[in-house]
Enzyme design. Structure first.
Site, PDB file in Angstrom:
ATOM      1  N   THR A  41     181.122 -41.895 -66.149  1.00 13.66           N
ATOM      2  CA  THR A  41     181.098 -42.618 -67.408  1.00 13.66           C
ATOM      3  C   THR A  41     182.174 -43.681 -67.367  1.00 13.66           C
ATOM      4  O   THR A  41     183.191 -43.516 -66.715  1.00 13.66           O
ATOM      5  CB  THR A  41     181.395 -41.695 -68.588  1.00 13.66           C
ATOM      6  OG1 THR A  41     182.761 -41.351 -68.542  1.00 13.66           O
ATOM      7  CG2 THR A  41     180.549 -40.468 -68.521  1.00 13.66           C
ATOM      8  N   GLN A  42     181.923 -44.763 -68.062  1.00  9.21           N
ATOM      9  CA  GLN A  42     182.865 -45.860 -67.992  1.00  9.21           C
ATOM     10  C   GLN A  42     183.055 -46.426 -69.379  1.00  9.21           C
ATOM     11  O   GLN A  42     182.633 -45.855 -70.366  1.00  9.21           O
ATOM     12  CB  GLN A  42     182.331 -46.911 -67.039  1.00  9.21           C
ATOM     13  CG  GLN A  42     180.811 -46.970 -67.046  1.00  9.21           C
ATOM     14  CD  GLN A  42     180.276 -48.322 -66.707  1.00  9.21           C
ATOM     15  OE1 GLN A  42     180.964 -49.321 -66.826  1.00  9.21           O
ATOM     16  NE2 GLN A  42     179.040 -48.366 -66.300  1.00  9.21           N
TER      17      GLN A  42
END
Lengths: 265, 261, 204
Positions: A41-42
């Site tokens: 996830t970013q």
């Protein structure tokens, strides 16, 4: 089904369970040394703000400013966020610009692949949209989303097309769509005219003035926007994306605004 | 500061990297509803798609024709819903190629349960209601939870305004808390026109009191084969989707505006 | 709000109003009493219903009794429903930042001097008034009550029809709520008299 009792989580030793099987099975737990190094996830880093688009008499018109922000810093002020895909489609992007760049390259490869087939078929906006929404939904399902809100506008075989897809894979079609802050600020202005007239009664000049006016309003209220934007249109004659248009702004009225902000009275 | 450092368990971490978890779900509002009659089935949903307080679009269908006699309504996270319908349709097409006939309704229901449960640990965030005509010619409604638990029922409401609509249906379809006049009994199945009116009332009521419901109502009506129109001809806004004169099940769609505020 | 459970509704009819509450008192999911009425007479023509934290329901019943008595003594007349609604509102707003956890409903008929008109009002836990012309609902079954009332209610119902409407609305709503039910009580208030009936309901 895991057939190894030691992996079931129950304590397996003679002190706890006298009827334990012997010898105990033991298996080294698999440990991925690189697990921490993989970024899944970013968060968006260099971002674009709203994209606006409407259907009108001759096709679809789309607008986006040319700013790519780094947080609150106006980092890149001449970035194109409208991108032609094939001969019938414009893709407009808000959100992470590097993800957008990646998508452009994926779509470019797709267009080349299809072109190489030379089978007389070219991808229209609805096909591009189907591919794009598939990619977006696929990536969210892998917990590794492409952090964008995208508009796909196009015109092919006498029919115009306008649809939205975002990082969650959520999609919809409409006559007027706006992403980001545009959904709060510009969309009500666009819908007011769209609901009253319908897309078939909006001329090119009117479509252009609707978007220009909305982009100006957005510039006054969206702190991550720029008074320099591009307008793309897609009609029977093909794709046309304008050069960046700078619009003059007027701030004199700001002096007279009361009720919020720093002033005390 | 020095106090903190003295304790081994209270070591000061100035810039510990923090992980924000990406949330792969959202809620897109709306409500769906289905009612089964003796020889018909009605499956309906509003067409508003929203996220938070924003209306994304006023027309995004939540009710889909699967076969000539099966209609599926999907409500919850729209992206999951669309993908789920796509996969159900794909499975039904494979079935058609393998068996050269449409999958029966009860088989579609079981297939949907299997497909939902297959995603038990990363569920499709959707409530499904399947309506249509059973092989014995009866109207049927199947309702599902997001992980596949299902049941055949006479009526079911799901989605944002399910709490508003379901008790109304209990009262008007199942006649709950009503005692019939002496020497009479409540009907087990209601006539089609009556059911259509109840669905419209349910949605106008839900629109009035729930912000995520509105814009327009889309209602599918499936008639068992060889049945009369049962008053459907008197309704405006109705369009037939099946080929008129074919002697199979007949499918109609009724579209009606709801309040847009 | 969900500790003790319970729901209240009020409806307007033709020259009459109706107010109803359930009888359940719970401790979370456990039902501890099935005779806990949540509607109380304030005057002969005004009833007050409260849903929420049971201890606050009892406390406020006494506080309102006290304040209405004080009003009657000072003013030497019976309080009007609308005045009482504002009294409820200001009593609750006094505790704006440490509120009583109840939501009130007021149902009554104005004095003959004011035309014996039906009056209902609801409020949130800090006293934000809602003067509805049709019906007001509060409590753990409020969603259910809203939905079904929207379907069943119609204007200008005679007292007996209003009784049937409010009873059906209430019973079918609380049957879909785990925290409300176990019987109900309904008061129909007309300029002449108040009819009170207990309703048998599902006990599950």
């Amino acid at each position: 089904m895991d057939h190894f009792p030691t992996n079931w989580g129950r304590p397996r030793n003679d002190a706890v369970d006298a009827y334990n099987t012997y010898p105990l099975h033991s298996r080294p737990v698999h440990h991925d040394s690189f697990a921490d190094g993989v970024q899944r996830t970013q968060q968006p880093i260099v971002t674009g703000t709203s994209v606006l688009a409407i259907r009108y008499k001759d096709g679809v018109m789309m607008a986006a400013d040319t700013l790519a922000s780094y947080g609150s810093l106006a980092r890149f002020k001449d970035v194109t966020r409208l991108h032609a895909v094939g001969d019938y489609t414009i893709l407009g992007a808000g959100g992470d610009m590097s993800d957008f760049q990646y998508l452009k390259s994926v779509l470019n490869d797709l267009i080349i692949d299809e072109f190489t087939q030379a089978d007389g078929h070219a991808l229209g906006p609805s096909e591009i949209f189907e591919v794009l929404s598939g990619i977006m939904y696929g990536r969210r399902s892998k917990f590794n989303p492409l952090w964008n809100s995208l508009l796909v506008g196009g015109f092919k075989d006498g029919k115009s097309f306008l649809a939205y897809v975002d990082l969650l894979g959520t999609t919809y079609k409409d006559n007027a769509i706006a992403t980001g802050y545009g959904a709060y600020i510009a969309l009500p202005l666009l819908r007011e005219i769209m609901d009253a007239k319908g897309p078939e009664n909006i001329s090119e000049e009117e479509a252009r003035s609707m978007l220009t006016e909305s982009m100006k309003v957005l510039f006054y209220r969206d702190a991550r926007s720029l008074n320099k934007f591009q307008i793309g249109k897609i009609t029977a004659t093909g794709v046309e994306i304008s050069d960046a248009i700078s619009v003059p702004t007027e701030w004199a009225f700001a002096e007279k605004i009361r009720g919020y902000g720093a002033q005390t009275q | 500061m020095s106090d903190l450092m003295a304790h081994p368990y209270h070591q000061y971490h100035p810039q510990q990297p923090q992980q924000r978890q990406f949330n792969p779900y959202t809620e897109n509002g709306g409500t769906i509803l289905a009612i089964a009659g003796a020889d018909f089935s009605v499956i309906a949903g509003d067409t508003r798609q929203s996220e938070g307080y924003s209306i994304q679009t006023r027309y995004a269908p939540k009710v889909f024709k699967l076969t000539d006699k099966a209609v599926l309504a999907v409500n919850g996270f729209a992206a999951d819903g669309n993908m789920f319908v796509k996969k159900v349709k794909q499975r039904l097409e494979w079935y058609r190629h393998a068996h050269s006939k449409d999958m029966p309704l009860r088989a579609i229901a079981r297939m949907i349960q299997t497909m939902l449960y297959a995603q038990r640990f990363f569920p499709y965030y959707v409530y499904n209601i399947l309506g249509g005509i059973e092989e014995d010619g009866t109207g049927a409604v199947y309702s599902f939870d997001p992980v596949g638990s299902y049941e055949r029922e006479a009526c079911r409401a799901a989605g944002a305004a399910s709490a508003l609509v379901q008790p109304f249906l209990d009262n008007q379809i199942y006649f709950k808390n009503q005692t019939p006049a002496l020497g009479s009994a409540h009907p087990t199945h209601l006539p089609l026109r009556h059911v259509v009116e109840l669905v419209i009332d349910s949605f106008t009521g839900a629109t009035e009191r729930h912000i995520e419901v509105g814009d327009s109502l889309e209602m599918y009506i499936v008639l068992a084969r060889g049945r009369s129109l049962q008053g459907l001809e008197g309704l405006k806004d109705v369009r037939e989707l099946s080929t008129p004169g074919s002697n199979g099940e007949r499918l109609f769609v009724l579209r009606k505006p709801l309040k847009r505020d | 709000m969900q500790i003790n459970g319970g729901s209240v509704i009020a409806m307007v009819g033709k020259n009459c109003v109706a107010i109803a509450s359930d009888l359940r008192l719970g401790n979370q999911a456990l039902t501890v009493a099935t005779n806990f009425e949540k509607v109380f007479p304030v005057t002969d023509r005004i009833y007050l219903g409260m849903a929420g934290l049971a201890t606050d329901v009892l406390t406020l019943r006494e506080r309102f009794r006290f304040r209405v008595n004080m009003y009657t003594i000072k003013e030497e007349r019976e309080i009007e429903p609308e005045t009482f609604a504002h009294l409820v509102s200001s009593t609750l707003y006094e505790r704006r930042f440490g509120p009583y956890f109840i939501e009130p409903i007021i149902a009554g008929i104005t004095s003959p001097a004011k035309g014996s008109k039906p009056f209902i009002a609801g409020a949130d836990l800090i006293g934000c008034l809602n003067f509805a012309k049709d019906f007001v609902v509060v409590g753990t079954a409020s969603d259910e009550l809203f939905g079904i009332a929207e379907g069943l209610w119609e204007p200008d119902l005679e007292p007996e029809d209003l009784f049937e409407t409010i009873s059906q609305t209430f019973l079918n709503a609380v049957d879909r709520d785990a925290f409300s039910g176990w019987g109900a009580i309904v008061h129909i208030i007309t300029p002449e008299k108040v009819i009170t009936r207990k309703l048998q309901a599902r006990m599950d």
